[in-house]
Design a protein around this motif. Structure first.
Motif, short mmCIF file in Angstrom:
data_model
loop_
_atom_site.label_atom_id
_atom_site.label_comp_id
_atom_site.label_asym_id
_atom_site.label_seq_id
_atom_site.Cartn_x
_atom_site.Cartn_y
_atom_site.Cartn_z
N ARG A 33 0.82 -1.21 0.00
CA ARG A 33 0.00 0.00 0.00
C ARG A 33 0.85 1.27 0.00
NH1 ARG A 33 -4.00 -0.30 4.89
NH2 ARG A 33 -4.76 1.59 3.87
N TYR A 34 2.12 1.12 0.41
CA TYR A 34 2.95 2.31 0.56
C TYR A 34 4.35 2.10 -0.02
CZ TYR A 34 -0.68 3.30 3.99
OH TYR A 34 -1.89 3.50 4.60
N VAL A 98 9.52 9.80 4.37
CA VAL A 98 8.12 10.08 4.08
C VAL A 98 7.45 8.82 3.55
CG1 VAL A 98 6.55 11.63 2.89
CG2 VAL A 98 8.88 12.39 3.37
N ARG A 99 6.24 8.61 4.01
CA ARG A 99 5.45 7.50 3.48
C ARG A 99 4.64 7.99 2.29
NH1 ARG A 99 0.82 4.44 6.92
NH2 ARG A 99 -0.47 6.13 6.03
N TYR A 100 4.68 7.23 1.22
CA TYR A 100 3.92 7.57 0.00
C TYR A 100 2.80 6.56 -0.17
CZ TYR A 100 2.89 8.35 -4.92
OH TYR A 100 2.25 8.61 -6.10
N ALA A 104 -3.62 6.51 -2.95
CA ALA A 104 -3.94 7.94 -2.93
C ALA A 104 -2.98 8.76 -3.79
CB ALA A 104 -3.92 8.45 -1.50
N ASN A 105 -1.85 8.14 -4.16
CA ASN A 105 -0.86 8.85 -4.98
C ASN A 105 -0.40 10.14 -4.31
OD1 ASN A 105 0.81 9.19 -7.23
ND2 ASN A 105 -0.75 10.34 -8.35
#
Length: 120
Positions: A33-34, A98-100, A104-105
């Motif tokens: 998911r990330y 940072v988590r991406y 959600a992009n």
């Protein structure tokens, strides 16, 4: 709620390697998911993407820094790391992990950042 926390030396000498670690709390870095990203902000400049690690361990880097950058991960510690080689004073910056969010992009969770100064 996940949290990210950067750690590493605040002062690095020119030509040496900058090494930072990001501990991830409240979620696994192996989830699809990330993606897990490093971003920096140099004095007077905007945010600059350095690279990221995805769930299968693959890494992707900014073309401008690819030759000096490595991102690795330790799944047993749920952390990922940045190495930036051959640093100069131009690499002085606030560094963020940072988590991406893939769906959600967008970047959705930031570490507090750690200041790294390159100076002799």
């Amino acid at each position: 709620q996940s949290q990210l926390q950067e750690s590493g030396p605040g002062l690095v000498k020119p030509s040496q390697t900058l090494s930072l670690t990001c501990d991830v709390f409240g979620g696994s870095i192996t989830t699809d998911r990330y993606a897990w990203t490093w971003i920096r902000q140099r004095p007077g400049k905007g945010l600059e993407y350095l690279g990221l690690s995805v769930n299968d361990g693959n890494t992707y880097y900014s073309p401008s820094l690819k030759s000096r950058t490595s991102i690795s991960r330790d799944t047993s510690k749920n952390q990922f790391s940045l190495q930036l080689r051959s640093v100069t004073p131009e690499d002085t910056a606030m560094y963020y992990c940072v988590r991406y969010g893939v769906v959600a992009n967008s970047y959705d969770i930031w570490g507090q950042g750690t200041q790294v100064t390159v100076s002799s």
